[in-house]
Motif scaffolding. Structure first.
Motif: not given
Ligand code: NAP
Length: 285
Positions: A11-17, A149-157, A267-273
């Motif tokens: 997921l990090s790879k996709t977001i970082r790209a 959580i969003e990446s699972t495609g499941q509703a959060i609402r 890895p997601m923490t650095i990505t979100m930075l």
């Protein structure tokens, strides 16, 4: 059949790209996104963290400077440096690596970072923006958990979400982000009696405690999403989370989702930075 993995590396790879593409576009319009990382003192773990942050920036088209100071740095000098970075148009994000030496008032220094450059989202003003639902920069770790959580495609609402831990940097902002996404949120902590009674009801469960194997198979509901923020060491000295991973993965069943440690939230923490620095730069452009 066991729960599906939420792969933080992929997921990090996709977001970082995506960050890289947008950073190049910003650079073409004038300036690349710029991050200043400040390290005070010689804590070896902090030195590794800051190096990784600077390296990740440079690999994705962001400009990054590392300012390193001796542990004896005067608070007034640090405040002057931050004021200069606040005024520097090449810098869109200022990150102060924690912990700071004890003679420095961390809250005061964090508060001196301009809110639109507070890419850690740790200042009282940034926390207030999150609390009141205003746009702003969100703390990277819980922000990354939301993306997972969003990446699972499941509703959060409407989902019952249980957060274990209430720190200002992880647990509380996590609960607020879930609330903002219309989940029904329960926050548990060290004074919560019968923790399992809460966790067993969770559709989304975030463990942010710092104690290995504290979430066991009998504490989860089949089909739930489990996010493991914990960073601990097992008896062999290997990195592990708060979740008894194999047993919980089995108990969640094929409809469930779980993050591994390592390779999950870390890895997601650095990505979100990087995302926060990019967002700050786009807002300031
Ligand atoms: P923290 O400030 O120590 O907070 C831990 C929280 O866990 C506290 O709210 C505490 O409750 C609660 N807790 C402790 N024992 C408990 C129990 N038996 N039952 C229920 N709750 C309990 O830690 P943090 O900074 O939030 O970090 C939590 C973990 O995440 C650590 O392992 C840390 O290393 C890791 N982390 C990982 C990343 C990453 O990028 N992967 C980033 C940040 C943190 P009280 O408030 O009542 O004391």
């Amino acid at each position: 059949m066991t729960a599906q993995l939420i792969d933080g590396v992929a997921l990090s790879k996709t977001i970082r790209a995506d960050v890289g593409r947008r950073a190049v576009a910003l650079a073409a319009r004038g300036r690349p996104p710029g991050l200043a990382v400040i390290l005070v003192g010689d804590d070896p773990a902090s030195a590794v963290y800051v190096r990784n942050k600077v390296k990740a920036c440079r690999e994705h088209g962001l400009y990054s400077v590392l300012e390193q100071y001796d542990a004896t740095l005067a608070q007034a000098t640090l405040l002057e440096r931050i004021a200069a970075l606040n005024a520097d148009p090449a810098i869109h994000g200022v990150l102060l690596q924690m912990p700071l030496p004890r003679h420095i008032d961390a809250q005061k220094v964090i508060a001196s970072i301009a809110t639109h450059k507070d890419v850690d989202g740790f200042s009282v003003l940034s926390a207030g923006e999150l609390m009141t639902g205003l746009p702003g920069l969100r703390p990277a770790t819980p922000f990354g958990c939301m993306k997972m959580i969003e990446s699972t495609g499941q509703a959060i609402r409407g989902k019952h979400s249980v957060v274990i831990g209430r720190s200002n940097t992880v647990g509380k902002p996590m609960a607020l982000l879930l609330l903002q996404a219309n989940a029904t949120v329960t926050v548990c902590h060290s004074a919560t009696p019968d923790l399992a009674a809460h966790t067993r009801q969770a559709d989304i469960l975030v463990a942010a405690v710092g104690r290995r194997n504290m979430l066991t198979a009998d504490m989860v509901k089949p089909g739930a999403i489990v996010i493991d923020v914990g960073m601990n060491r097992n008896d062999a000295g290997k990195l592990c989370g708060d979740v008894d991973f194999e047993a919980v993965r089995e108990a969640l069943g094929p409809a469930g989702f779980i993050t591994p440690v390592p390779g999950g939230v870390g890895p997601m923490t650095i990505t979100m930075l990087l995302v926060n620095t990019l967002q700050a730069a786009e807002a300031q452009a």
